[in-house]
Structures are given as structure tokens and as C-alpha cells.
Design a protein around this motif. Sequence first.
Motif, short mmCIF file in Angstrom:
data_model
loop_
_atom_site.label_atom_id
_atom_site.label_comp_id
_atom_site.label_asym_id
_atom_site.label_seq_id
_atom_site.Cartn_x
_atom_site.Cartn_y
_atom_site.Cartn_z
N MET A 1 0.82 -1.19 0.00
CA MET A 1 0.00 0.00 0.00
C MET A 1 0.86 1.26 0.00
O MET A 1 0.61 2.18 -0.75
N ASN A 2 1.88 1.25 0.84
CA ASN A 2 2.76 2.40 0.95
C ASN A 2 3.56 2.61 -0.33
O ASN A 2 3.82 3.74 -0.73
N ASP A 3 3.97 1.50 -0.97
CA ASP A 3 4.71 1.58 -2.22
C ASP A 3 3.86 2.20 -3.33
O ASP A 3 4.36 3.00 -4.12
N ARG A 4 2.59 1.83 -3.36
CA ARG A 4 1.69 2.39 -4.38
C ARG A 4 1.51 3.88 -4.18
O ARG A 4 1.52 4.65 -5.14
N LYS A 5 1.39 4.29 -2.92
CA LYS A 5 1.23 5.71 -2.63
C LYS A 5 2.48 6.48 -3.04
O LYS A 5 2.40 7.58 -3.61
N ASP A 6 3.66 5.93 -2.75
CA ASP A 6 4.90 6.58 -3.14
C ASP A 6 5.02 6.69 -4.65
O ASP A 6 5.46 7.72 -5.17
N ASP A 9 2.66 9.37 -5.85
CA ASP A 9 3.23 10.69 -5.53
C ASP A 9 4.35 11.06 -6.50
O ASP A 9 4.43 12.20 -6.95
#
Length: 83
Positions: A1-6, A9
Amino acid sequence: MNDRKDLVDMLSKNADVVYKKLIVFLASSSGSGVYAIKFLQDTQMSLYGVFFSILFLLFTLGVLENFLRIKKIEKSIEEIIND
């Protein structure tokens, strides 16, 4: 999830850079187009008109390329969000 957000961005920041370049190309294209028309109307200054016409075409290609880049980034973001 965090990788997708990064990744989203990073793509959005890339789109911002492309958008800023697009604004510069649009302004340059419109300015050179106006000067091309002005100089092509005057028979003594037609060489300048041809020069500005060529610049107008080059800047217009830059505008088109940046629109295509923004569209590609938009599709990438949509693919990431939909996955």
C-alpha cells in the motif's frame, strides 16, 4: 500500500514538471505564432516571418509531446489505483 502511494506521488510530481514545461511551450508557441503572422503580412520582413513560423511549429511539437506525456502519466496513475 505504501509503495503504491509513493509511486503515485512520484508520478504526480513528474506530471507537475511536465505541466510546467507545457505552460512554457504554450506561451512560446503563441508568441512566435503572433510574430509569424505579423512579419508574414509585411513583405519586407517575410524572412523573419518564416523564422517565427518554424519556431511556432517546433514549440507546437513540444506542446503535443507534453500533452502525450501527461496522458501517459495519467494512465499509469489510473492503472496503479485500479490494481
